[in-house]
Design an enzyme around this catalytic site. Structure first.
Site, PDB file in Angstrom:
ATOM      1  N   HIS A   1      -1.542  -5.163   7.199  1.00 35.34           N
ATOM      2  CA  HIS A   1      -0.972  -6.485   6.918  1.00 35.34           C
ATOM      3  C   HIS A   1      -1.093  -6.887   5.461  1.00 35.34           C
ATOM      4  O   HIS A   1      -0.174  -7.490   4.889  1.00 35.34           O
ATOM      5  CB  HIS A   1      -1.649  -7.536   7.810  1.00 35.34           C
ATOM      6  CG  HIS A   1      -3.156  -7.545   7.744  1.00 35.34           C
ATOM      7  ND1 HIS A   1      -3.889  -8.696   7.682  1.00 35.34           N
ATOM      8  CD2 HIS A   1      -4.073  -6.531   7.745  1.00 35.34           C
ATOM      9  CE1 HIS A   1      -5.184  -8.416   7.646  1.00 35.34           C
ATOM     10  NE2 HIS A   1      -5.312  -7.099   7.688  1.00 35.34           N
ATOM     11  N   ARG A   2      -2.207  -6.548   4.818  1.00 39.41           N
ATOM     12  CA  ARG A   2      -2.415  -7.005   3.445  1.00 39.41           C
ATOM     13  C   ARG A   2      -1.545  -6.246   2.441  1.00 39.41           C
ATOM     14  O   ARG A   2      -1.184  -6.792   1.398  1.00 39.41           O
ATOM     15  CB  ARG A   2      -3.897  -6.931   3.084  1.00 39.41           C
ATOM     16  CG  ARG A   2      -4.744  -7.789   4.025  1.00 39.41           C
ATOM     17  CD  ARG A   2      -5.999  -8.330   3.404  1.00 39.41           C
ATOM     18  NE  ARG A   2      -6.796  -9.046   4.407  1.00 39.41           N
ATOM     19  CZ  ARG A   2      -6.602 -10.307   4.768  1.00 39.41           C
ATOM     20  NH1 ARG A   2      -5.625 -11.010   4.198  1.00 39.41           N
ATOM     21  NH2 ARG A   2      -7.367 -10.878   5.683  1.00 39.41           N
TER      22      ARG A   2
ATOM     23  N   ASP B   1     -10.652  -8.188   0.348  1.00 39.38           N
ATOM     24  CA  ASP B   1      -9.322  -8.383   0.930  1.00 39.38           C
ATOM     25  C   ASP B   1      -8.289  -8.804  -0.106  1.00 39.38           C
ATOM     26  O   ASP B   1      -7.087  -8.696   0.136  1.00 39.38           O
ATOM     27  CB  ASP B   1      -9.377  -9.423   2.054  1.00 39.38           C
ATOM     28  CG  ASP B   1     -10.044  -8.879   3.308  1.00 39.38           C
ATOM     29  OD1 ASP B   1     -10.166  -7.642   3.431  1.00 39.38           O
ATOM     30  OD2 ASP B   1     -10.455  -9.689   4.160  1.00 39.38           O
TER      31      ASP B   1
ATOM     32  N   GLU C   1      -8.111  -1.323   7.167  1.00 33.18           N
ATOM     33  CA  GLU C   1      -7.013  -0.963   8.066  1.00 33.18           C
ATOM     34  C   GLU C   1      -6.272   0.272   7.575  1.00 33.18           C
ATOM     35  O   GLU C   1      -5.762   1.069   8.357  1.00 33.18           O
ATOM     36  CB  GLU C   1      -6.047  -2.145   8.201  1.00 33.18           C
ATOM     37  CG  GLU C   1      -6.526  -3.239   9.137  1.00 33.18           C
ATOM     38  CD  GLU C   1      -7.508  -4.195   8.499  1.00 33.18           C
ATOM     39  OE1 GLU C   1      -7.778  -5.251   9.089  1.00 33.18           O
ATOM     40  OE2 GLU C   1      -8.037  -3.904   7.401  1.00 33.18           O
TER      41      GLU C   1
ATOM     42  N   LYS D   1      -1.178  -9.102  12.515  1.00 29.89           N
ATOM     43  CA  LYS D   1      -2.616  -8.884  12.588  1.00 29.89           C
ATOM     44  C   LYS D   1      -3.395 -10.093  12.112  1.00 29.89           C
ATOM     45  O   LYS D   1      -4.452 -10.417  12.657  1.00 29.89           O
ATOM     46  CB  LYS D   1      -2.985  -7.650  11.762  1.00 29.89           C
ATOM     47  CG  LYS D   1      -4.450  -7.274  11.816  1.00 29.89           C
ATOM     48  CD  LYS D   1      -4.690  -6.003  11.050  1.00 29.89           C
ATOM     49  CE  LYS D   1      -6.147  -5.608  11.045  1.00 29.89           C
ATOM     50  NZ  LYS D   1      -6.654  -5.227  12.365  1.00 29.89           N
TER      51      LYS D   1
ATOM     52  N   ASN E   1      -6.996  -2.174  16.107  1.00 29.48           N
ATOM     53  CA  ASN E   1      -7.565  -1.804  14.814  1.00 29.48           C
ATOM     54  C   ASN E   1      -8.255  -2.998  14.173  1.00 29.48           C
ATOM     55  O   ASN E   1      -8.268  -3.135  12.954  1.00 29.48           O
ATOM     56  CB  ASN E   1      -6.473  -1.253  13.883  1.00 29.48           C
ATOM     57  CG  ASN E   1      -7.057  -0.545  12.672  1.00 29.48           C
ATOM     58  OD1 ASN E   1      -8.227  -0.147  12.665  1.00 29.48           O
ATOM     59  ND2 ASN E   1      -6.254  -0.400  11.636  1.00 29.48           N
TER      60      ASN E   1
ATOM     61  N   ASP F   1      -5.585  -9.957  15.709  1.00 35.53           N
ATOM     62  CA  ASP F   1      -7.019  -9.673  15.679  1.00 35.53           C
ATOM     63  C   ASP F   1      -7.837 -10.735  16.403  1.00 35.53           C
ATOM     64  O   ASP F   1      -8.729 -10.420  17.193  1.00 35.53           O
ATOM     65  CB  ASP F   1      -7.503  -9.551  14.239  1.00 35.53           C
ATOM     66  CG  ASP F   1      -7.212  -8.193  13.637  1.00 35.53           C
ATOM     67  OD1 ASP F   1      -6.400  -7.450  14.226  1.00 35.53           O
ATOM     68  OD2 ASP F   1      -7.781  -7.872  12.576  1.00 35.53           O
TER      69      ASP F   1
END
Length: 420
Positions: free
Chosen positions: A379-380, A308, A336, A405, A89, A47
């Site tokens: 990713h999370r 997040d 995302e 990311k 993204n 990112d």
């Protein structure tokens, strides 16, 4: 696909990379500055590198060194770019750059992945239109790809809806100092994720920009200001720290994350406080924050300012006694992935009762079983469910490379938990 090896953590010290949110904002401010800037400890992830590449296409001179990134600013005016700027993204890149692109020359087109084309940006475009900037969604649906004309950013009074994302306001704040008239910004709805606004204001002030504010309702930024060139350091990422604190919570171990402080403007540092409410011990030392696991109990918590960290907390809640209720998180549907739905679906695979509602997530602690975790190119989700594998055999993470990311070295740092 990788399988997480169960392991009982003892005592560990972890170092995480620079903050993703601070890196985006610092790179943009440096590109708008009046000369050479050095950005120390930047996060180099998919990112942030997309933001850096976009700024370079818009005319900033960039030199990526081993320990820093050097950017020669354009004094508040970007150069023309005839090609579409691809942002994959990265919602942060899209939203922050959509505003500052109006400071350039010519017309900019910001594009991305199919998922990006479902992520809302309409409220920001409406605010830009109020300011006389003819920004538009190319598909007329309030989502990218977007077209931003340069040369129309005069400033003025504007109202903005931040019920979906605080990044819309941050985009205007970053743009405002370089307009002739400045901006008088009123927040009509929200904002969600308020600490991210504090980060933006912090960056503005570090670069010598004057901002007046009334809480999160009104912001006054004088025009004709100059981002000051210089040397700027990015602090460690509290979001990334959360996965390692969560690992300590689940296993009963002790993890110190170096360089993270409760004084940070990063809202995600607040996860340590939530874990303390759940039964962990939290120590704030001069070198960082240490979380030591204990008998976990459910909590009811408002996570509007820590969106997040919701998947992280949800996985920890799967190992707590009782039902944890995570409130005010409807804006996670536009991340995302739809993080409420995806987190809920993967917890259910593991035999955990989880219910995603319109604005909340309920997770009832229980006996988890191994499962193959789909990551939704998010990713999370990957990093959060890795925690579960420390105490549950058979947890496998699909497409583990999606961590690129935000945390390219995640799996290498994760291995350090096994060396305590």
């Amino acid at each position: 696909m990788i399988e997480i090896r169960p392991h009982r953590i003892g005592r560990c010290r972890i170092r995480v990379p620079g903050s993703k949110s601070y890196t985006h904002r610092t790179l943009i401010a440096a590109a708008l500055s009046d000369g050479p800037c050095t950005v120390h400890n930047p996060l180099r992830s998919q990112d942030t590198l997309l933001t850096l590449a976009a700024l370079e296409k818009m005319g900033a001179v960039v030199a990526d060194r081993r320990a820093s990134i050097e950017i020669h600013g354009l004094n508040g005016r970007f150069k023309p770019c005839r090609e579409a700027i691809y942002l994959a993204n990265s919602g942060t890149s899209m939203r922050l750059l959509a505003g500052v692109a109006a400071l350039g020359e010519g017309t900019y087109v910001l594009s991305g992945t199919p998922r990006m084309y479902h992520r809302p940006i309409g409220h920001l475009l409406e605010a830009l239109n109020q300011l006389g900037i003819g920004a538009r969604a190319l598909e007329d649906n309030g989502c990218p790809p977007v077209e931003i004309p340069g040369g129309q950013a005069a400033g003025g009074a504007v109202a903005i809806d931040c019920s979906v994302s605080s990044q819309f306001l941050s985009s205007l704040l970053l743009t405002a100092p370089c307009t002739p008239a400045g901006m008088s910004i009123t927040v009509s709805h929200g904002p969600v994720s308020r600490p991210y606004i504090d980060m933006t204001v912090d960056i503005l002030k570090r670069f010598g920009i004057r901002v007046q504010r009334e809480g999160y309702a009104c912001f006054e930024v004088a025009g004709g200001q100059t981002y000051r060139a210089g040397s700027y350091a990015v602090e460690p990422d509290a979001s990334q720290a959360g996965y390692f604190w969560g690992a300590a919570a689940i296993t009963g171990g002790s993890v110190t994350v170096d360089g993270v402080s409760a004084a940070s403007s990063q809202g995600d540092v607040g996860l340590a406080r939530v874990l303390e409410q759940m039964g962990c011990r939290v120590d704030h030392g001069p070198g960082g924050i240490t979380v030591t696991g204990g008998d976990l109990r459910a909590v009811t918590v408002d996570m509007a300012d820590m969106p997040d960290m919701v998947p992280t907390l949800a996985v920890v809640a799967a190992f707590a006694d009782g039902t944890t209720v995570i409130e005010n998180v409807s804006h996670l549907k536009a991340k995302e992935s739809d993080r409420l739905a995806s987190t809920c679906a993967e917890l259910k695979k593991m035999g955990i009762v989880a219910v995603a509602e319109d604005d909340r997530l309920r997770v009832t602690g229980g006996t988890a079983r191994g499962a193959s975790i789909d990551t939704y190119d998010d990713h999370r989700i990957a990093m959060s469910f890795a925690m579960a594998g420390l105490v549950t055999p058979g947890v496998r993470i699909a497409e583990p490379g999606c961590v690129e990311k935000s945390f390219p070295d995640f799996w290498q740092v994760w291995e350090s938990l096994y060396t305590d």
